[in-house]
Design an enzyme around this catalytic site. Structure first.
Site: not given
Ligand code: PDD
Length: 290
Positions: A33, A52, A100, A102, A147, A180, A205
Protein backbone atom coordinates in the site's frame (compact mmCIF):
# COMPACT_ATOMS: atom_id res chain seq x y z
CA UNK A 1 -21.77 14.51 -1.99
CA UNK A 2 -21.27 10.70 -1.98
CA UNK A 3 -17.76 9.37 -1.40
CA UNK A 4 -16.35 7.58 -4.42
CA UNK A 5 -13.80 4.76 -4.25
CA UNK A 6 -11.92 3.08 -7.07
CA UNK A 7 -11.97 -0.74 -7.11
CA UNK A 8 -10.52 -2.69 -10.02
CA UNK A 9 -11.55 -0.43 -12.86
CA UNK A 10 -14.72 1.01 -11.33
CA UNK A 11 -15.52 4.22 -9.48
CA UNK A 12 -18.08 3.11 -6.90
CA UNK A 13 -20.05 4.70 -4.07
CA UNK A 14 -17.82 4.09 -1.05
CA UNK A 15 -20.43 1.98 0.72
CA UNK A 16 -20.50 -0.44 -2.24
CA UNK A 17 -16.73 -0.58 -2.63
CA UNK A 18 -15.58 -4.09 -1.67
CA UNK A 19 -13.28 -6.94 -2.58
CA UNK A 20 -14.02 -10.67 -2.44
CA UNK A 21 -13.58 -12.68 0.79
CA UNK A 22 -10.91 -14.74 -0.99
CA UNK A 23 -8.85 -11.70 -1.87
CA UNK A 24 -5.31 -12.59 -0.80
CA UNK A 25 -4.96 -9.26 0.93
CA UNK A 26 -7.80 -10.26 3.23
CA UNK A 27 -6.59 -13.82 3.83
CA UNK A 28 -2.78 -13.52 3.76
CA UNK A 29 -2.03 -9.77 3.95
CA UNK A 30 -0.51 -10.50 0.54
CA UNK A 31 -0.29 -6.95 -0.72
CA UNK A 32 1.27 -3.52 -0.52
CA UNK A 33 0.00 0.00 0.00
CA UNK A 34 0.84 3.69 -0.08
CA UNK A 35 -0.51 6.67 1.81
CA UNK A 36 0.11 9.96 0.02
CA UNK A 37 -0.61 13.38 1.50
CA UNK A 38 -2.83 15.69 -0.53
CA UNK A 39 -2.23 19.43 -0.14
CA UNK A 40 -4.07 22.08 -2.13
CA UNK A 41 -5.42 19.30 -4.38
CA UNK A 42 -1.90 18.09 -5.25
CA UNK A 43 -0.20 14.82 -4.30
CA UNK A 44 2.83 15.42 -2.11
CA UNK A 45 5.99 13.75 -3.47
CA UNK A 46 3.92 11.54 -5.76
CA UNK A 47 6.84 10.21 -7.80
CA UNK A 48 8.76 9.09 -4.71
CA UNK A 49 5.65 7.24 -3.51
CA UNK A 50 5.18 5.55 -6.88
CA UNK A 51 8.87 4.56 -6.97
CA UNK A 52 8.52 3.00 -3.51
CA UNK A 53 5.32 1.25 -4.59
CA UNK A 54 7.18 -0.27 -7.59
CA UNK A 55 9.93 -1.42 -5.29
CA UNK A 56 7.51 -3.02 -2.81
CA UNK A 57 5.70 -4.76 -5.67
CA UNK A 58 8.99 -6.00 -7.11
CA UNK A 59 10.19 -7.39 -3.77
CA UNK A 60 6.95 -9.39 -3.45
CA UNK A 61 6.89 -10.37 -7.16
CA UNK A 62 3.47 -8.77 -7.41
CA UNK A 63 2.31 -7.37 -10.75
CA UNK A 64 0.64 -3.96 -10.71
CA UNK A 65 -2.75 -4.02 -12.44
CA UNK A 66 -2.20 -0.35 -13.34
CA UNK A 67 0.92 1.77 -13.04
CA UNK A 68 2.56 4.96 -14.30
CA UNK A 69 0.31 7.58 -15.94
CA UNK A 70 -2.93 5.55 -15.70
CA UNK A 71 -2.38 5.14 -11.95
CA UNK A 72 -1.64 8.87 -11.62
CA UNK A 73 -4.86 9.55 -13.50
CA UNK A 74 -6.91 7.35 -11.15
CA UNK A 75 -5.49 9.12 -8.08
CA UNK A 76 -6.30 12.53 -9.56
CA UNK A 77 -9.76 11.37 -10.51
CA UNK A 78 -10.38 10.12 -6.97
CA UNK A 79 -9.18 13.43 -5.52
CA UNK A 80 -11.39 15.33 -7.98
CA UNK A 81 -14.52 13.20 -7.54
CA UNK A 82 -14.23 13.43 -3.75
CA UNK A 83 -13.30 17.13 -3.88
CA UNK A 84 -10.35 16.64 -1.55
CA UNK A 85 -8.17 19.72 -1.17
CA UNK A 86 -6.19 18.71 1.90
CA UNK A 87 -6.08 15.12 3.04
CA UNK A 88 -4.68 11.84 1.84
CA UNK A 89 -4.93 9.16 -0.80
CA UNK A 90 -4.84 5.49 0.20
CA UNK A 91 -3.81 2.98 -2.45
CA UNK A 92 -3.59 -0.78 -2.05
CA UNK A 93 -2.57 -3.56 -4.42
CA UNK A 94 -3.03 -7.22 -3.49
CA UNK A 95 -2.31 -10.47 -5.31
CA UNK A 96 -6.00 -10.77 -6.13
CA UNK A 97 -8.71 -13.36 -5.63
CA UNK A 98 -7.98 -17.10 -5.64
CA UNK A 99 -8.97 -20.19 -3.63
CA UNK A 100 -7.06 -20.02 -0.34
CA UNK A 101 -3.68 -21.71 -0.77
CA UNK A 102 -0.27 -20.39 0.20
CA UNK A 103 1.62 -20.47 -3.13
CA UNK A 104 1.18 -17.61 -5.59
CA UNK A 105 -1.99 -18.44 -7.55
CA UNK A 106 -1.58 -19.02 -11.27
CA UNK A 107 -3.57 -16.57 -13.33
CA UNK A 108 -5.06 -14.45 -10.53
CA UNK A 109 -5.31 -10.77 -11.37
CA UNK A 110 -4.00 -8.37 -8.77
CA UNK A 111 -6.52 -6.01 -7.13
CA UNK A 112 -6.24 -2.23 -6.93
CA UNK A 113 -8.17 -0.04 -4.50
CA UNK A 114 -7.76 3.75 -4.32
CA UNK A 115 -9.65 6.18 -2.13
CA UNK A 116 -9.18 9.68 -0.79
CA UNK A 117 -10.12 11.36 2.47
CA UNK A 118 -10.12 14.98 3.53
CA UNK A 119 -8.07 15.68 6.65
CA UNK A 120 -8.24 18.90 8.62
CA UNK A 121 -4.78 20.42 8.45
CA UNK A 122 -3.27 21.46 11.79
CA UNK A 123 -2.52 25.09 12.50
CA UNK A 124 1.08 25.58 13.68
CA UNK A 125 0.04 25.68 17.34
CA UNK A 126 -1.68 22.29 17.08
CA UNK A 127 0.92 20.83 14.74
CA UNK A 128 3.79 21.83 16.99
CA UNK A 129 2.15 20.51 20.14
CA UNK A 130 4.31 17.57 20.97
CA UNK A 131 3.28 14.03 21.75
CA UNK A 132 4.79 11.52 24.11
CA UNK A 133 5.87 8.11 22.86
CA UNK A 134 6.36 4.82 24.64
CA UNK A 135 8.97 2.28 23.64
CA UNK A 136 7.82 -1.26 22.86
CA UNK A 137 9.66 -4.31 21.50
CA UNK A 138 9.87 -4.41 17.71
CA UNK A 139 8.32 -7.80 16.97
CA UNK A 140 8.03 -7.32 13.18
CA UNK A 141 9.53 -9.42 10.38
CA UNK A 142 12.88 -8.70 8.70
CA UNK A 143 11.53 -6.94 5.61
CA UNK A 144 10.12 -3.77 7.10
CA UNK A 145 11.55 -1.95 4.06
CA UNK A 146 8.59 -3.32 2.07
CA UNK A 147 5.39 -1.30 2.53
CA UNK A 148 3.35 -4.43 3.11
CA UNK A 149 -0.25 -4.35 4.34
CA UNK A 150 0.76 -6.85 7.03
CA UNK A 151 0.66 -4.38 9.94
CA UNK A 152 -0.48 -6.37 12.97
CA UNK A 153 2.64 -5.63 15.09
CA UNK A 154 2.27 -1.95 14.19
CA UNK A 155 -1.40 -2.01 15.18
CA UNK A 156 -0.58 -3.67 18.53
CA UNK A 157 2.22 -1.17 19.19
CA UNK A 158 0.00 1.82 18.46
CA UNK A 159 -2.82 0.46 20.60
CA UNK A 160 -0.51 -0.16 23.55
CA UNK A 161 0.74 3.42 23.20
CA UNK A 162 -2.81 4.79 23.26
CA UNK A 163 -3.73 2.49 26.16
CA UNK A 164 -0.92 4.01 28.20
CA UNK A 165 -1.91 7.56 27.35
CA UNK A 166 0.89 8.19 24.82
CA UNK A 167 0.54 9.38 21.23
CA UNK A 168 2.68 6.74 19.53
CA UNK A 169 5.01 3.83 20.09
CA UNK A 170 8.66 3.71 19.08
CA UNK A 171 9.82 0.20 18.29
CA UNK A 172 12.98 -1.17 19.90
CA UNK A 173 15.09 -4.10 18.68
CA UNK A 174 16.81 -6.74 20.85
CA UNK A 175 19.88 -4.49 21.29
CA UNK A 176 17.91 -1.58 22.73
CA UNK A 177 18.06 0.33 19.43
CA UNK A 178 15.05 2.28 18.18
CA UNK A 179 14.08 1.22 14.67
CA UNK A 180 11.14 3.52 13.92
CA UNK A 181 7.64 4.46 15.04
CA UNK A 182 4.54 2.31 14.64
CA UNK A 183 3.71 4.24 11.45
CA UNK A 184 6.44 6.87 11.19
CA UNK A 185 10.21 7.37 11.10
CA UNK A 186 11.97 8.42 14.31
CA UNK A 187 14.44 11.30 14.68
CA UNK A 188 16.46 12.92 17.44
CA UNK A 189 18.65 16.00 17.76
CA UNK A 190 21.71 15.48 19.95
CA UNK A 191 23.05 17.99 22.47
CA UNK A 192 25.67 18.89 19.80
CA UNK A 193 22.90 19.78 17.36
CA UNK A 194 23.31 16.75 15.07
CA UNK A 195 20.11 15.50 13.49
CA UNK A 196 19.99 11.70 13.65
CA UNK A 197 17.68 9.25 11.93
CA UNK A 198 18.27 5.57 11.35
CA UNK A 199 20.08 4.56 8.16
CA UNK A 200 17.98 2.67 5.62
CA UNK A 201 18.02 -1.11 5.91
CA UNK A 202 15.54 -3.99 6.09
CA UNK A 203 14.42 -2.99 9.58
CA UNK A 204 12.68 0.27 8.73
CA UNK A 205 10.46 1.66 6.03
CA UNK A 206 12.20 4.23 3.85
CA UNK A 207 9.77 7.08 4.52
CA UNK A 208 8.99 9.53 1.74
CA UNK A 209 8.64 12.29 4.35
CA UNK A 210 12.07 11.20 5.58
CA UNK A 211 13.54 11.89 2.10
CA UNK A 212 12.02 15.39 2.03
CA UNK A 213 13.08 16.21 5.59
CA UNK A 214 16.66 15.11 4.90
CA UNK A 215 16.77 17.49 1.93
CA UNK A 216 15.21 20.32 3.93
CA UNK A 217 17.64 19.79 6.81
CA UNK A 218 20.59 19.89 4.42
CA UNK A 219 19.28 23.09 2.86
CA UNK A 220 18.92 24.62 6.33
CA UNK A 221 22.53 23.71 7.15
CA UNK A 222 21.58 21.19 9.86
CA UNK A 223 24.22 18.45 10.26
CA UNK A 224 22.54 15.14 9.46
CA UNK A 225 23.78 11.67 10.40
CA UNK A 226 21.96 8.55 9.26
CA UNK A 227 22.68 5.96 11.94
CA UNK A 228 20.99 3.81 14.55
CA UNK A 229 20.36 5.31 17.99
CA UNK A 230 19.43 3.62 21.24
CA UNK A 231 16.57 4.28 23.64
CA UNK A 232 19.12 5.62 26.13
CA UNK A 233 20.56 8.07 23.60
CA UNK A 234 17.08 9.19 22.56
CA UNK A 235 16.14 9.91 26.16
CA UNK A 236 19.16 12.18 26.49
CA UNK A 237 18.47 13.99 23.22
CA UNK A 238 17.81 17.70 23.04
CA UNK A 239 14.89 17.22 20.65
CA UNK A 240 12.94 14.37 19.10
CA UNK A 241 10.28 14.11 16.42
CA UNK A 242 8.68 11.70 14.01
CA UNK A 243 7.75 11.98 10.34
CA UNK A 244 5.13 10.44 8.09
CA UNK A 245 2.73 11.31 5.30
CA UNK A 246 -0.08 11.65 7.83
CA UNK A 247 1.80 13.15 10.82
CA UNK A 248 4.17 15.34 8.73
CA UNK A 249 6.86 16.58 11.18
CA UNK A 250 5.54 15.89 14.68
CA UNK A 251 7.47 16.86 17.83
CA UNK A 252 8.05 14.17 20.46
CA UNK A 253 8.38 15.75 23.90
CA UNK A 254 8.61 12.66 26.11
CA UNK A 255 9.90 9.13 25.66
CA UNK A 256 8.47 6.73 28.25
CA UNK A 257 8.68 8.87 31.38
CA UNK A 258 11.61 10.99 30.28
CA UNK A 259 10.92 14.55 29.17
CA UNK A 260 12.91 15.55 26.07
CA UNK A 261 14.56 18.96 26.13
CA UNK A 262 12.29 21.42 27.89
CA UNK A 263 9.16 19.43 27.05
CA UNK A 264 8.28 21.50 24.00
CA UNK A 265 9.12 21.32 20.31
CA UNK A 266 12.76 22.34 19.92
CA UNK A 267 14.34 24.78 17.49
CA UNK A 268 15.44 22.27 14.83
CA UNK A 269 12.07 20.52 14.96
CA UNK A 270 10.22 23.81 14.58
CA UNK A 271 12.36 24.81 11.61
CA UNK A 272 11.77 21.47 9.89
CA UNK A 273 8.05 21.58 10.70
CA UNK A 274 7.68 24.90 8.89
CA UNK A 275 9.97 23.87 6.05
CA UNK A 276 7.96 20.69 5.49
CA UNK A 277 4.67 22.63 5.56
CA UNK A 278 6.07 24.92 2.85
CA UNK A 279 7.28 21.86 0.91
CA UNK A 280 3.73 20.45 0.94
CA UNK A 281 2.12 23.79 0.11
CA UNK A 282 4.40 24.17 -2.90
CA UNK A 283 2.96 20.99 -4.43
CA UNK A 284 -0.66 22.16 -4.45
CA UNK A 285 -0.47 22.92 -8.15
CA UNK A 286 0.22 19.38 -9.40
CA UNK A 287 -3.36 18.20 -8.88
CA UNK A 288 -6.23 17.75 -11.31
CA UNK A 289 -4.68 20.10 -13.85
CA UNK A 290 -2.04 17.50 -14.87
N1 PDD B 1 2.84 4.97 7.45
N2 PDD B 1 7.50 3.74 8.98
C1 PDD B 1 6.35 3.05 9.00
C2 PDD B 1 6.31 1.74 9.69
C3 PDD B 1 5.21 3.57 8.38
O1 PDD B 1 4.06 2.87 8.39
C4 PDD B 1 5.28 4.85 7.77
C5 PDD B 1 4.09 5.47 7.08
C6 PDD B 1 6.50 5.54 7.78
C7 PDD B 1 6.67 6.88 7.13
O2 PDD B 1 6.60 6.78 5.75
P1 PDD B 1 6.10 8.00 4.87
O3 PDD B 1 6.92 9.18 5.26
O4 PDD B 1 6.38 7.57 3.47
O5 PDD B 1 4.62 8.21 5.14
C8 PDD B 1 7.59 4.94 8.39
C9 PDD B 1 1.64 5.39 6.78
C10 PDD B 1 1.42 6.86 6.85
C11 PDD B 1 0.46 4.58 7.29
O6 PDD B 1 0.66 3.39 7.48
O7 PDD B 1 -0.63 5.11 7.47
Amino acid sequence: MPRITYVNGQYLPHREAAVHVEDRGYQFADGVYEVIAVRGGGLVDEDHHLDRLDRSLGELRLAAPVSGQPLKFIMREIIRRNRVRDGKVYLQITRGVAPRDHPFPAGAESSLVVYALPVRQPDPETGLKGISVVTVPDIRWRRCDIKSISLLPNVLAKQSALDSGAGDAWLVDDDGVITEGSAANAWIVTKDGDLITRHLDNFILGGITRIAVIELAEKAGVRLVERAFSVEEAKQAKEAFLTSSTSYVKPVVAIDDTVIGNGEAGEVTRGLYHAYEAHMDAQGANGAAD
